[in-house]
Enzyme design. Structure first.
Site, short mmCIF file in Angstrom:
data_model
loop_
_atom_site.label_atom_id
_atom_site.label_comp_id
_atom_site.label_asym_id
_atom_site.label_seq_id
_atom_site.Cartn_x
_atom_site.Cartn_y
_atom_site.Cartn_z
N ASP A 79 0.82 -1.21 0.00
CA ASP A 79 0.00 0.00 0.00
C ASP A 79 0.86 1.27 0.00
OD1 ASP A 79 0.78 -0.85 2.59
OD2 ASP A 79 -0.79 0.34 3.55
N GLU A 137 -0.65 -2.16 5.06
CA GLU A 137 0.28 -2.16 6.21
C GLU A 137 0.18 -0.85 6.99
OE1 GLU A 137 3.39 -1.61 8.82
OE2 GLU A 137 3.30 -0.39 7.02
NI NI Z 1 6.50 0.95 5.45
#
Ligand code: NI
Length: 392
Positions: A79, A137
């Site tokens: 991401d 994440e």
């Molecule tokens: Ni990172």
């Protein structure tokens, strides 16, 4: 065994092309539809059969070796961040206000590169490697590793150990770091609402000044780290926002604070909600007001398994030389790889990606750009560590 460096070099241009495509087309956490499809398409081109939709936009694929054996996971997050890119690169983000300022484009390209290499080596190892491409994440309270685990990413085939890495611009290309034990911190969030009583700014005796209470609460919270945590245990308590008051001559009746608490030691971490609440409530009460604390647990500390540390450290020593390994480093940043570490033996390391000829920008800065020359090193450490685990 084939020369792994040579195999990586054969695919280097293609891996850089993957990285630049990802860099140019960043997607925020939970919105990584195109990134996920890109990864799956590339894995299919390699002849693999990726599993998509694993706990959201997660993608996995398994590379089987020549004979049955253990299974090791290699994980990359994919991401991007809501950060405006200012690198001026020819392949800069085309998605306005969103960029790969944390280098997850490089992690993903390296794992696709590792797939190419492992496919070429598959007659030379026993067991299997599971490639784990993880979304989201960056979303601390709703991160991507947890739903992937719930969706069975560590099963079928059962994953015996996992390896992850993060680009690290504090270190130059050719360097790497790993620590035996806690490598990255827990990352919790808290909100404090201080309630007082409004009055005219000229008559404080008629009110309870929430701004004065807040200033004492903030100062007192700093004593948690300085007086209640051992100097040998790294910890941070930061107040990041403060909002209160409506006019220069009115005593504020309410102040809202937001902050983050970070720890490497899980035991110390578990005491933080209680300490923060006691201090905020106690200080506010002593001054005639009230404090309400909400505490949200985010990522756990990322703790390396001693066995995995030994394997990865050994590979780094052989690949980079002992002087290129930054010893005993840890950071108070958070990483949701920690949820894998809580379940199976894991090893996480940092890959130096700083080009000394370019201006330094930290991760999460719009100017950050990882040195692509570090890519082969990241792949080599990950692949060799995975093979070393399977051979053990
Ligand atoms: Ni990172």
């Amino acid at each position: 065994m084939k020369d792994i460096k040579a195999v990586i070099n054969k695919y280097f241009e293609q891996i850089v092309a993957y990285r630049r495509h990802l860099h140019e087309n960043p997607e925020l956490s939970h919105e990584e539809k195109n990134t996920s499809e890109f990864i799956a398409a590339k894995l299919r081109e390699m002849g693999l059969e990726p599993k998509t939709g694993v706990g959201g936009y997660g993608v996995t694929a398994v590379i089987e070796g020549a004979a049955p054996g253990k299974c090791v996971g290699l994980r990359a997050d994919f991401d991007a961040l809501p950060v405006k890119e200012v690198t001026g690169l020819p392949f800069a983000s085309k998605n306005e206000g969103v960029s790969h300022a944390c280098g997850h484009d490089v992690h993903t390209a390296m794992l696709l590169g590792a797939a190419h290499v492992l496919i070429e080596l598959k007659d030379e190892f026993k067991g299997c490697v599971k490639l784990v491409f993880q979304p989201a994440e960056e979303d601390v309270l709703n991160c991507g590793s947890v739903p992937m685990i719930a969706d069975g990413v560590l099963e079928d085939p059962k994953v015996d150990a996992m390896i992850g890495q993060h680009v690290w611009p504090q270190y130059t290309t050719g360097q790497a770091a790993i620590r035996n034990g806690a490598m990255m911190a827990s990352s919790d969030r808290f909100h404090i609402t201080i309630k007082g009583k409004g009055s005219h700014g000229s008559a404080p005796e008629d009110g309870v000044d929430a701004i004065v209470i807040a200033s004492h609460v903030i100062a007192a919270l700093q004593t948690i780290v300085s007086r209640k945590v051992s100097p040998r245990d790294a910890a941070v308590v930061t107040i990041g926002t403060i909002h209160g008051g409506s006019r220069y001559n009115v005593i504020a009746d309410e102040v809202k604070l937001e902050g983050t608490s970070r720890n490497l030691n899980p035991e110390v971490r578990n005491k933080m909600p209680g300490r923060i609440t006691e201090i905020a409530e106690g200080v506010a009460k002593a001054m005639g007001g009230e404090a309400v604390v909400e505490y949200f647990k985010g990522y756990s500390p990322t703790v390396n398994d001693p066995g995995m540390f030994d394997i990865i450290y050994g590979v780094m020593k052989e690949t980079l030389g002992e002087n290129a390994i930054v010893p005993e480093m840890s950071a108070l940043g958070g990483e949701d790889f920690s949820y894998f570490c809580e379940r199976i033996p894991c090893g996480f390391f940092w890959l130096g990606t700083r080009n000394p000829e370019q201006e330094f920008f930290p991760i999460h800065h719009g100017g950050f750009n990882a040195d692509e020359k570090a890519i082969p090193t990241g792949i080599e450490i990950a692949v060799k560590s995975a093979l070393a685990f399977l051979a053990k």
